[in-house]
Write a protein that holds these residues in place. Structure first.
Motif, short mmCIF file in Angstrom:
data_model
loop_
_atom_site.label_atom_id
_atom_site.label_comp_id
_atom_site.label_asym_id
_atom_site.label_seq_id
_atom_site.Cartn_x
_atom_site.Cartn_y
_atom_site.Cartn_z
N GLY A 15 3.73 -22.91 -10.39
CA GLY A 15 2.31 -22.71 -10.16
C GLY A 15 1.98 -21.85 -8.96
N MET A 16 2.87 -20.92 -8.61
CA MET A 16 2.58 -20.01 -7.51
C MET A 16 3.49 -18.79 -7.58
SD MET A 16 4.13 -22.04 -4.20
CE MET A 16 3.25 -20.93 -3.09
N ALA A 17 3.10 -17.73 -6.84
CA ALA A 17 3.90 -16.51 -6.80
C ALA A 17 5.14 -16.75 -5.96
CB ALA A 17 3.07 -15.36 -6.23
N ARG A 18 6.27 -16.32 -6.47
CA ARG A 18 7.52 -16.42 -5.72
C ARG A 18 7.80 -15.14 -4.93
NH1 ARG A 18 11.33 -20.37 -6.47
NH2 ARG A 18 10.81 -21.98 -8.00
N ASP A 19 7.18 -14.05 -5.32
CA ASP A 19 7.49 -12.77 -4.70
C ASP A 19 6.32 -11.82 -4.97
OD1 ASP A 19 8.71 -10.56 -3.59
OD2 ASP A 19 10.36 -10.46 -5.02
N SER A 20 5.96 -11.02 -4.00
CA SER A 20 4.97 -9.95 -4.22
C SER A 20 5.30 -8.79 -3.30
CB SER A 20 3.54 -10.45 -3.98
OG SER A 20 3.33 -10.77 -2.62
N GLN A 21 5.08 -7.58 -3.81
CA GLN A 21 5.38 -6.36 -3.07
C GLN A 21 4.18 -5.42 -3.21
OE1 GLN A 21 8.22 -6.04 -1.28
NE2 GLN A 21 9.08 -7.97 -2.02
N LEU A 22 3.21 -5.55 -2.33
CA LEU A 22 1.98 -4.77 -2.43
C LEU A 22 1.97 -3.62 -1.43
CD1 LEU A 22 -0.61 -7.69 -2.75
CD2 LEU A 22 0.63 -6.50 -4.57
N VAL A 23 1.27 -2.55 -1.81
CA VAL A 23 1.11 -1.38 -0.93
C VAL A 23 -0.38 -1.15 -0.73
CG1 VAL A 23 1.52 1.07 -0.61
CG2 VAL A 23 3.26 -0.34 -1.73
N GLN A 24 -0.80 -1.14 0.52
CA GLN A 24 -2.21 -0.90 0.86
C GLN A 24 -2.33 0.44 1.57
OE1 GLN A 24 -4.55 -4.12 2.85
NE2 GLN A 24 -4.98 -2.57 4.40
N GLU A 25 -3.26 1.26 1.12
CA GLU A 25 -3.50 2.55 1.76
C GLU A 25 -5.00 2.72 2.03
OE1 GLU A 25 -0.94 5.99 0.60
OE2 GLU A 25 -0.65 4.81 -1.24
N VAL A 26 -5.33 3.19 3.22
CA VAL A 26 -6.72 3.45 3.59
C VAL A 26 -6.75 4.67 4.51
CG1 VAL A 26 -7.44 1.03 3.43
CG2 VAL A 26 -6.65 1.94 5.62
N THR A 27 -7.93 5.24 4.63
CA THR A 27 -8.17 6.29 5.61
C THR A 27 -9.26 5.81 6.56
OG1 THR A 27 -7.58 8.06 4.08
CG2 THR A 27 -8.90 8.67 6.00
N ILE A 28 -8.94 5.75 7.84
CA ILE A 28 -9.89 5.29 8.86
C ILE A 28 -10.41 6.51 9.62
CG2 ILE A 28 -10.20 3.91 10.95
CD1 ILE A 28 -7.95 2.12 9.98
N SER A 29 -11.72 6.64 9.70
CA SER A 29 -12.32 7.72 10.49
C SER A 29 -13.13 7.10 11.63
CB SER A 29 -13.23 8.58 9.61
OG SER A 29 -14.25 7.81 9.02
N MET A 30 -13.10 7.77 12.78
CA MET A 30 -13.80 7.26 13.96
C MET A 30 -14.04 8.41 14.93
SD MET A 30 -10.59 5.33 15.84
CE MET A 30 -11.49 5.10 17.37
N LYS A 31 -14.87 8.15 15.94
CA LYS A 31 -15.14 9.15 16.96
C LYS A 31 -13.86 9.44 17.74
CE LYS A 31 -19.99 7.81 17.64
NZ LYS A 31 -20.98 7.25 18.61
N ASN A 32 -13.67 10.71 18.04
CA ASN A 32 -12.50 11.13 18.80
C ASN A 32 -12.70 10.80 20.28
OD1 ASN A 32 -10.43 12.59 20.10
ND2 ASN A 32 -10.39 14.09 18.44
N PRO A 33 -11.81 9.99 20.87
CA PRO A 33 -11.97 9.63 22.29
C PRO A 33 -12.01 10.85 23.21
CG PRO A 33 -10.31 8.25 21.24
CD PRO A 33 -10.65 9.33 20.26
#
Length: 318
Positions: free
Chosen positions: A274-292
């Motif tokens: 009744g549960m996951a024994r293994d998971s292999q996830l890939v997360q991708e994002v692009t973060i934009s912000m003010k340049n210091p």
């Protein structure tokens, strides 16, 4: 003998074409926590990002390992089923342009610790989080929330209030989602899909939304256990700085935005356990912000994170 063999072959062929095909194998994807069991789990995240400041390219990588146990106790005296989550080991490594630093609670003196991780992450090791289930086997409440968050980073960051970063509702919601964010609600066969959509409101950050679908890819052996291989295909979005007043996000002043967010990969769910024994996830994002270096300009930081969760052992407890 030749005649009888040929005759039997003809009979077998006739039967295979005349009888209806057997129904596709189905499996029920229904998470459950078994009372009297202790689960051992390891979570590993590896993150890489790159950005440019004042014409200089910065490469950063971060790895984090969390080892924990989850012990489920049965209903007693009319009380609901409970689970005690204990953090057994915390480790984190950071590398910025070749400079390495980190901390491992299993070997705390092995490397330098300029980030004071021994006082933030180290304070969590040995702490227990006690949760209560509802009659649907879902996490409904955290019993010792105030006690638990008092250990979370307060020793190393004066004035930091962990309750503003992870309030009780947000922490409960994150724990509810776990590895599988939605179930199909009925037995499924290979090729079937079902949707999911989850939202977490973090007081000092904003709103995080993950939505997409799951597909049952196969049913078969995975490391010696019969598992359902489920492929996740999700999109991730984050609205930063929605909160106002005392709960306003410190990131909103940076003009920070998150775009192009995806969360994909396989997991192997054990229907009997009744549960996951293994998971292999890939997360991708692009973060934009003010340049210091130039507040009038924006900078982008592509970020990729590999997220691994493994159930390493399950044992009976009294």
């Amino acid at each position: 003998m030749k005649f009888s063999t040929r005759f039997l072959s003809i009979i077998a062929l006739a039967l295979s074409t005349a009888l209806p095909a057997s129904a596709a194998e189905t499996v029920e994807i229904k998470p459950q926590w078994m009372a009297g069991k202790r689960y051992y789990e390891t979570m590993q995240t590896d993150q890489v990002s790159s950005f440019e400041v004042a014409g200089k390219k910065m490469e950063q990588s971060t790895s984090m390992t969390i080892e924990l146990t989850m012990t489920v106790s049965p209903h007693q005296d009319g009380q609901p089923k409970r689970m005690t989550i204990r953090y057994e080991r915390m480790a984190m490594g950071v590398e910025i342009n070749g400079q390495k630093m980190g901390f491992d609670s299993a070997n705390p003196g092995a490397s330098g610790d300029p980030l004071n991780l021994s006082k933030t992450m180290g304070a969590t090791v040995g702490q227990e989080l006690k949760v209560v289930f509802n009659d649907k086997d879902e996490i409904a409440d955290i019993e010792n929330y105030d006690e638990f968050v008092s250990h979370f980073g307060a020793a190393a960051t004066p004035g930091f209030d962990p309750k503003k970063m992870f309030n009780k509702e947000a922490l409960t919601e994150m724990m509810k989602q776990g590895a599988l964010r939605a179930t199909p609600g009925k037995p499924v066969a290979v090729g079937d899909t079902w949707d999911f959509s989850n939202q977490i409101d973090l007081p000092a950050l904003g709103k995080v939304v993950v939505k997409g679908n799951y597909t049952l890819k196969s049913i078969g052996d995975h490391n010696g256990v019969r598992c359902a291989e489920i492929e996740m295909d999700g999109q991730l979005s984050m609205d930063i700085g929605e909160a106002k007043g005392d709960a306003a996000s410190p990131f909103s002043e940076l003009g920070m935005k998150v775009s192009n967010g995806t969360l994909k990969g396989p997991m192997w769910f054990d229907p009997q356990l009744g549960m996951a024994r293994d998971s292999q996830l890939v997360q991708e994002v692009t973060i934009s912000m003010k340049n210091p270096a130039d507040p009038t300009a924006m900078m982008e930081m592509p970020m990729k994170q590999n997220i691994s969760m493994k159930l390493t052992k399950v044992e009976d407890v009294k």
